[in-house]
Design a protein around this motif. Structure first.
Motif, mmCIF file in Angstrom:
data_model
loop_
_atom_site.group_PDB
_atom_site.id
_atom_site.type_symbol
_atom_site.label_atom_id
_atom_site.label_comp_id
_atom_site.label_asym_id
_atom_site.label_seq_id
_atom_site.Cartn_x
_atom_site.Cartn_y
_atom_site.Cartn_z
ATOM 1 N N LYS A 20 25.639 17.337 28.258
ATOM 2 C CA LYS A 20 26.308 15.674 29.377
ATOM 3 C C LYS A 20 27.468 16.490 30.515
ATOM 4 N N ILE A 21 27.726 17.370 30.586
ATOM 5 C CA ILE A 21 28.931 18.426 31.110
ATOM 6 C C ILE A 21 27.687 18.587 32.532
ATOM 7 N N GLU A 24 25.857 16.067 34.625
ATOM 8 C CA GLU A 24 27.330 15.374 34.913
ATOM 9 C C GLU A 24 27.653 16.258 36.827
ATOM 10 N N ASN A 25 26.846 17.499 36.172
ATOM 11 C CA ASN A 25 27.040 18.564 38.078
ATOM 12 C C ASN A 25 25.628 18.602 38.693
ATOM 13 N N ARG A 27 23.653 16.119 38.880
ATOM 14 C CA ARG A 27 23.971 14.865 39.772
ATOM 15 C C ARG A 27 24.453 15.389 40.661
ATOM 16 N N GLU A 28 25.888 16.089 40.490
ATOM 17 C CA GLU A 28 26.428 15.835 41.917
ATOM 18 C C GLU A 28 25.656 16.778 42.759
ATOM 19 N N GLN A 35 17.748 17.406 39.107
ATOM 20 C CA GLN A 35 18.993 16.811 38.692
ATOM 21 C C GLN A 35 18.277 16.351 37.125
ATOM 22 N N PRO A 71 24.286 10.877 30.397
ATOM 23 C CA PRO A 71 24.345 10.553 32.348
ATOM 24 C C PRO A 71 22.442 9.996 32.053
ATOM 25 N N GLN A 160 36.151 12.998 27.450
ATOM 26 C CA GLN A 160 36.545 13.937 29.028
ATOM 27 C C GLN A 160 38.052 13.887 28.978
ATOM 28 N N ARG A 191 34.001 20.821 35.092
ATOM 29 C CA ARG A 191 34.486 19.363 35.520
ATOM 30 C C ARG A 191 35.555 19.671 36.185
#
Ligand code: 13P
Length: 357
Positions: A20-21, A24-25, A27-28, A35, A71, A160, A191
């Protein structure tokens, strides 16, 4: 430079949380990473549906990390070889007893220039020696491998809540520009709620990550008997010293600073000794008088408490190397777990047997 492609081999609570972490990264950071983060999932039915379908359609790992939204660029893949195909960053996050079987299947079937990070908290211990799991991954697959460990209870990280972690990743000898390095690792894992510190000491991080689980069993025992805060602190202190001692004797390149200063060292020890599975299992053992196996079945939803296996393996090793006296806490915990020795004798076993130089 083609973006890195990332896969998580493993999808238990920690495997899913780390995936998951990373998703998230990625995607950014679309220039650096593809992705989609793939996650190999051992296929099983949960409430009448395939677990991979649940993850891909509902974006939740209902079995191992229920209630946590994942995500939608995290893709569960039931076929191991399909999952790792074309991926040049492979994150291992499975119970360490399954590693050997997984590596057999992966051998010859991965990206030739892949790099790996092991999130496994364990060591391979036989009767005479210790191998780091990251070294086994390197040996079996021919790829460089670092490791990640820290004070990271999966459910807190998944929600989180703030925590720190340590990644040990010395650059490989065949490093070339554009390869996986500290900056890429930091971008993949850091994160706002999950702070990453990168070091070189794979031995220290690996040993601490594995052995703190034994200490947590000791703390669970004394807490289950309501011996109070001082007793718990004593077990943690002695446990920390035995962890450092183990490093000195079996992996002399491990650094005391890693044990005493890193999240993977003292902080993971505290967390695991207060809220980890091994602590909870031992606490229940002390309260109910039931065996470790009975409690594991009742409490752990099909997952295992790694400290049980590690306690046994370490016992065999130090016995064969005639070093049992150097590890009175580990040995006592082993005797309680596997030979029905009473928890009450713990202080006597530790008395006058302390020989850390
Ligand atoms: P458990 O998954 O065994 O609870 O581990 C605790 C831990 O490793 C915290 O960092």
């Amino acid at each position: 430079m083609a973006p890195f492609r990332v896969v998580s081999v493993g999808s238990g609570n920690w495997g899913t949380c780390v995936a998951k972490i990373m998703a998230e990264n990625t995607r950014e950071n679309p220039l650096l990473f593809n992705q989609e983060v793939k996650m190999w999932v051992y296929e099983e039915e949960f409430e009448g549906r395939k677990l991979t379908d649940i993850i891909n359609e509902d974006h939740v790992n209902a079995k191992y990390l229920p209630g946590i939204k994942l995500p939608d660029n995290l893709k569960a893949v039931p076929d191991l070889l399909e999952a790792v195909k074309d991926c040049n960053i492979i994150i291992f996050n499975i119970p360490h007893q399954f590693l050997e079987g997984i590596l057999k299947q992966l051998k010859g079937n991965i990206h030739p220039k892949a790099r790996a990070i092991s999130c496994l908290k364990g060591l391979r211990v036989d009767e005479n020696d210790v191998e780091l799991l990251s070294d086994i991954i390197t040996k079996e697959l021919g790829i460089h491998c670092g490791c990640l460990a820290g004070a990271n209870l999966a459910i807190e990280v998944a929600n989180q809540k703030f925590s720190e972690t340590t990644i040990a990743y010395p650059l490989p000898s065949d490093y070339v520009a554009g390869d996986l390095d500290d900056t890429v690792l930091y971008t993949l894992f850091h994160r706002p709620y999950f702070h990453v510190h990168i070091v070189e000491d794979i031995s220290g991080v690996s040993i601490a990550g594995a052995l703190k689980n034994i200490v947590a069993i000791g703390v669970g025992f004394v807490d289950g008997l309501q011996w109070g805060e001082n007793a718990k602190a004593s077990i943690m202190r002695r446990g920390l010293l035995e962890m450092i001692k183990f490093g000195e004797l079996f992996k002399p390149d491990s650094k005391v600073a890693t044990f005493c200063q890193e999240s993977a060292g003292v902080a993971d020890l505290f967390t695991t000794c207060t809220g980890g599975r091994n602590f909870k299992l031992a606490y229940r053992m002390a309260q109910t008088g039931k065996s470790a196996n009975e409690i594991e079945e009742e409490m752990l939803n099909g997952q295992s408490a790694q400290g049980l296996i590690t306690a046994k393996e370490i016992h065999e090793l130090v016995k064969n190397r005639r070093l049992t006296d150097e590890f009175p806490l580990f040995e006592t915990i082993y005797q309680i777990l596997f030979h029905g020795v009473s928890i009450g004798i713990l202080p006597y076993m530790l008395e006058n047997k302390w020989s850390v130089s």
